[in-house]
Design an enzyme around this catalytic site. Structure first.
Site, short mmCIF file in Angstrom:
data_model
loop_
_atom_site.label_atom_id
_atom_site.label_comp_id
_atom_site.label_asym_id
_atom_site.label_seq_id
_atom_site.Cartn_x
_atom_site.Cartn_y
_atom_site.Cartn_z
N CYS A 1 38.29 56.75 40.03
CA CYS A 1 39.66 55.86 39.89
C CYS A 1 40.28 56.20 38.75
CB CYS A 1 39.06 54.54 39.77
SG CYS A 1 38.17 54.00 41.49
N CYS B 1 34.35 47.45 44.57
CA CYS B 1 33.59 48.25 43.98
C CYS B 1 33.47 48.09 42.57
CB CYS B 1 34.42 49.58 44.02
SG CYS B 1 33.39 51.06 43.61
N CYS B 2 34.41 47.66 41.84
CA CYS B 2 34.36 47.04 40.33
C CYS B 2 33.67 45.76 40.06
CB CYS B 2 35.75 46.83 39.77
SG CYS B 2 36.96 48.27 39.45
N CYS C 1 39.67 46.33 35.73
CA CYS C 1 38.38 46.35 36.57
C CYS C 1 37.76 44.88 36.78
CB CYS C 1 37.52 47.24 35.93
SG CYS C 1 36.85 47.02 34.12
N CYS D 1 35.92 55.30 35.64
CA CYS D 1 35.16 56.26 36.67
C CYS D 1 35.63 57.40 37.02
CB CYS D 1 34.52 55.32 37.87
SG CYS D 1 33.45 53.83 37.18
#
Length: 234
Positions: free
Chosen positions: A207, A121-122, A230, A204
């Site tokens: 997280c 995702c990062c 990240c 975010c």
């Protein structure tokens, strides 16, 4: 990537600069960086360190390029401080967004990728946009500090960013959290109100959590995973 790009500074120059600038103020380091390298920009996340750097740059070289990564899942409070910073400093902010919308990401990788594979995702929502932001630059400025985490303890004032193949300047590297907040208060710098609610490090929504007393400053990031970065500063 490092082999494909000609560095604005060579390793021996960086070694000398670190010795020369280690005991200089962040303002002096910033002034040197923005005058030394023409194609340089500041990557702003709107955390406490980054709003300090924006204020410093406004006094040193107001036309310095500033960009941020809009992951589409930032806190409302982060967008709020962004707007306040733009108004106070007349910033011409450049936003870099992921190539995939959240809907397209869910279609390709499944719902709530951040819960299944936060590294992926990062990579999609932060690392790839940063690569685009940096591709035409010779150097970038960050707000990382040695005190923030063990992974940042050896950060130089200036260093080669081997991941992205350019020079990275860390003017606040040696500053403490207290020095950051002393500056914010003294200069009335706008900041993210989540800092007042136990969020020393803000990423975010999905997280990031508030930290508990005695926890590491970055303990609230990806707290259910063995992950502390990240991918932007690794």
């Amino acid at each position: 990537m490092l082999e494909e790009r000609k560095l604005a500074l060579q390793p021996e120059e960086i070694h000398e600069l670190n010795s020369e600038l280690e005991d200089r103020s962040p303002q002096e380091i910033l002034e040197y960086a923005v005058n030394k390298i023409e194609k340089i920009a500041f990557a702003c996340s709107f955390g406490a360190e980054d709003v300090v750097i924006v204020d410093m740059l406004s006094r040193i070289k107001p036309d310095t390029s500033v960009f941020y990564l809009d992951t589409d899942v930032l806190f409302p409070e982060t967008y709020d401080v962004r707007n306040r910073m733009v108004e106070k400093y007349n910033l011409n902010l450049i936003a870099y967004r992921p190539l995939l919308t959240l809907e397209k990401q869910a279609e390709q990788y499944g719902e709530s990728l951040w819960q299944v594979d936060p590294n992926q995702c990062c990579s999609l929502r932060k690392v790839e946009p940063l690569q685009r932001a940096l591709c035409e630059l010779d150097a970038w400025i960050t707000g990382i500090r040695r005190e923030q985490a063990p992974t940042r303890a050896n950060a130089g004032v200036v260093e080669i960013d081997r991941k992205f193949g350019l020079i990275k300047w860390n003017p606040l590297a040696k500053w403490t959290n207290k020095q950051v907040w002393d500056y914010i208060i003294a200069h009335q710098v706008p900041y993210n109100v989540l800092h007042d609610k136990g969020y020393p490090s803000i990423g975010c929504i999905h997280c990031t959590r508030a930290v508990k007393p005695g926890e590491d400053l970055r303990a609230g990031r990806w707290s259910n995973f063995e992950k502390t970065e990240c991918g932007l500063h690794q």
